[in-house]
Design an enzyme around this catalytic site. Structure first.
Site, short mmCIF file in Angstrom:
data_model
loop_
_atom_site.label_atom_id
_atom_site.label_comp_id
_atom_site.label_asym_id
_atom_site.label_seq_id
_atom_site.Cartn_x
_atom_site.Cartn_y
_atom_site.Cartn_z
N TRP A 127 15.43 107.04 1.13
CA TRP A 127 14.40 106.67 2.13
C TRP A 127 14.31 107.80 3.16
CZ3 TRP A 127 15.29 103.67 7.10
CH2 TRP A 127 14.08 103.19 7.62
N ASP A 208 23.26 100.42 2.86
CA ASP A 208 22.00 99.98 3.46
C ASP A 208 21.43 98.91 2.53
OD1 ASP A 208 19.49 99.66 4.50
OD2 ASP A 208 18.87 101.77 4.31
N ALA A 210 18.43 96.36 2.40
CA ALA A 210 17.19 95.97 3.07
C ALA A 210 16.32 95.06 2.20
CB ALA A 210 16.39 97.21 3.46
N LYS A 243 12.31 92.21 5.21
CA LYS A 243 11.60 91.95 3.96
C LYS A 243 11.91 90.56 3.42
CE LYS A 243 11.24 96.34 4.54
NZ LYS A 243 10.80 97.63 4.29
C1 LMR Z 1 9.32 101.66 3.34
O1 LMR Z 1 10.18 102.37 2.81
O2 LMR Z 1 8.11 101.78 3.09
C2 LMR Z 1 9.73 100.60 4.32
O3 LMR Z 1 11.11 100.59 4.47
C3 LMR Z 1 9.00 100.70 5.61
C4 LMR Z 1 9.44 101.88 6.42
O4 LMR Z 1 9.76 101.66 7.59
O5 LMR Z 1 9.47 103.00 5.94
#
Ligand code: LMR
Length: 394
Positions: A127, A208, A210, A243
């Site tokens: 991410w 992590d 999520a 989420k």
């Molecule tokens: C994403 O990866 O799209 C989500 O976790 C939203 C974000 O904050 O990036």
């Protein structure tokens, strides 16, 4: 003084969200930012959450501060959900935070305070906000290979090869389930092998999580976290409720930090409390309270679990539909992995130029690395998207 500021490169997910909003084409399709959408393209409030909110309206008599680390009921109910009985609670410290991102930030600050020379190992890819926060906080980082570009599955051997270079005290950042952006995940045997290697090296896991409940199921998605929690003397977990409770804007996240023993845990807890105080003082409470109510009330919990399971199975069905449509359009099984992946995302393996063509020519928005949000699909758009992907991929 502001003239000294330099321009900040925008986060690619946020940048794309802005471009989508500004696009006036009526047929535009958003497969970008990771927000759940139903078949109508709406992000509804879950009934269980709405019902909890109604009850809270009646029951809440004060808006005075909670504790610096948030409400104890939230800690307990989330620990029961994520950790179950994998670790004694007198070894776990908590801090409620503004969202899962807040938890990641607090954990990185905790690492910096406890072990300033530690290197944080991230999957490549990960991410984009992981490296962004790591660099901003100013801790060292390294990457381990994660995705096999051919099979679109985890390149486990390469991952283990890279993690063999981890030093004692280094931290390995892992996605508890539903890897973002790839959708490719370790199986439990592989998690066990990662744990063995890290224990041998003296490394510390930082998980992590999520998307619990978006992959193989609510309990199944927590199994890797619990496997690690049961084996490591120290571990950190950043949990998000954005989420799986659909409460994105309420900013509801939690740090759970496991220390070697109850005495060490007191110190960890003190540091987390102090970090909350200096960074934002008290965490937001509304979302945390709703989560606690949902998790501790039988009726609300049952309702929530049913809704979450509908979300999960709906995304699995969309994965299958897109994989089938892509197979028909391309006459090949090269996108078959879409049905095998789990969670909100997969990376298609298209070039940035192809992704750009999808946006400009077909008004289909996905992240430049070809990550798409499965929940952005619906039965009507799947054929359109599959056709467009096949066109740009010709
Ligand atoms: C994403 O990866 O799209 C989500 O976790 C939203 C974000 O904050 O990036």
């Amino acid at each position: 003084m502001f003239e000294n500021l330099t321009e900040q490169a925008p986060d690619k997910i946020m940048l794309l969200a802005g471009m989508y909003r500004a696009d006036t084409r009526e047929n535009k399709i958003d497969l970008g930012v990771g927000v759940y959408k139903n078949a109508k393209g709406e992000t509804p409030i879950m009934h269980a959450v709405k019902n909890a909110e109604r009850q809270l309206w009646d029951a809440e008599v004060t808006k005075s501060y909670t504790a610096l680390i948030g409400d104890g009921g939230f800690h307990t109910s989330m620990a029961d959900l994520v950790l179950e009985d994998s670790v004694d609670r007198d070894r776990v410290s908590f801090a409620a935070t503004p969202g899962g991102t807040g938890a990641i930030r607090q954990i990185l600050e905790l690492i910096k305070a406890a072990s300033p020379d530690a290197t944080i190992w991230m999957s490549d890819p990960t991410w984009p906000n992981h490296p962004a926060i790591i660099n901003y906080v100013g801790v060292k980082s390294a990457t381990y290979r994660y995705l096999d570009p051919e099979t679109r599955t985890v390149s486990f051997e390469a991952m283990m090869d890279d993690l063999a270079d981890v030093k004692a005290g280094d931290v390995v950042l892992l996605h508890g389930c539903c890897h973002n952006p790839t959708g490719a995940n370790l199986n439990l045997v592989q998690w066990g092998e990662v744990a063995d290697l890290m224990l041998a090296k003296g490394a510390v896991p930082f998980v992590d999580i999520a998307y619990q409940g978006f992959g193989d199921g609510l309990r199944e998605d927590g199994e890797a976290v619990r496997l690690l929690a049961g084996r490591f003397p120290e571990m950190m977990i950043a949990a998000s409720c954005s989420k799986n409770f659909g409460i994105y804007r309420e900013r509801t996240g939690l740090v759970m930090a496991i220390s070697e023993n109850p005495k060490a845990n007191k110190m960890t807890q003190g540091m987390l409390s102090s970090l909350n105080r200096v960074n934002f003082s008290f965490p937001p409470d509304h979302g945390a309270r709703l989560v606690t109510m949902v998790l501790t009330d039988d009726t609300l919990r049952t309702e929530w679990k049913t809704e979450l399971e509908d979300v999960r199975t709906g995304m699995l069905a969309l994965r299958r539909q897109l994989a089938d449509a892509l197979q028909a359009e391309t006459n090949s099984n090269r996108f078959g992995f879409v049905a095998e992946h789990r969670g909100m995302f997969s990376r298609l393996g298209l070039t940035p130029e192809q992704v750009e063509r999808l946006r400009t020519e077909y008004a289909i928005y996905m992240i430049g690395d070809s990550r798409f949000n499965v929940a952005g699909l619906n039965a009507n758009t799947v054929p359109i998207i599959a056709k467009a992907i096949a066109e740009v991929d010709r």
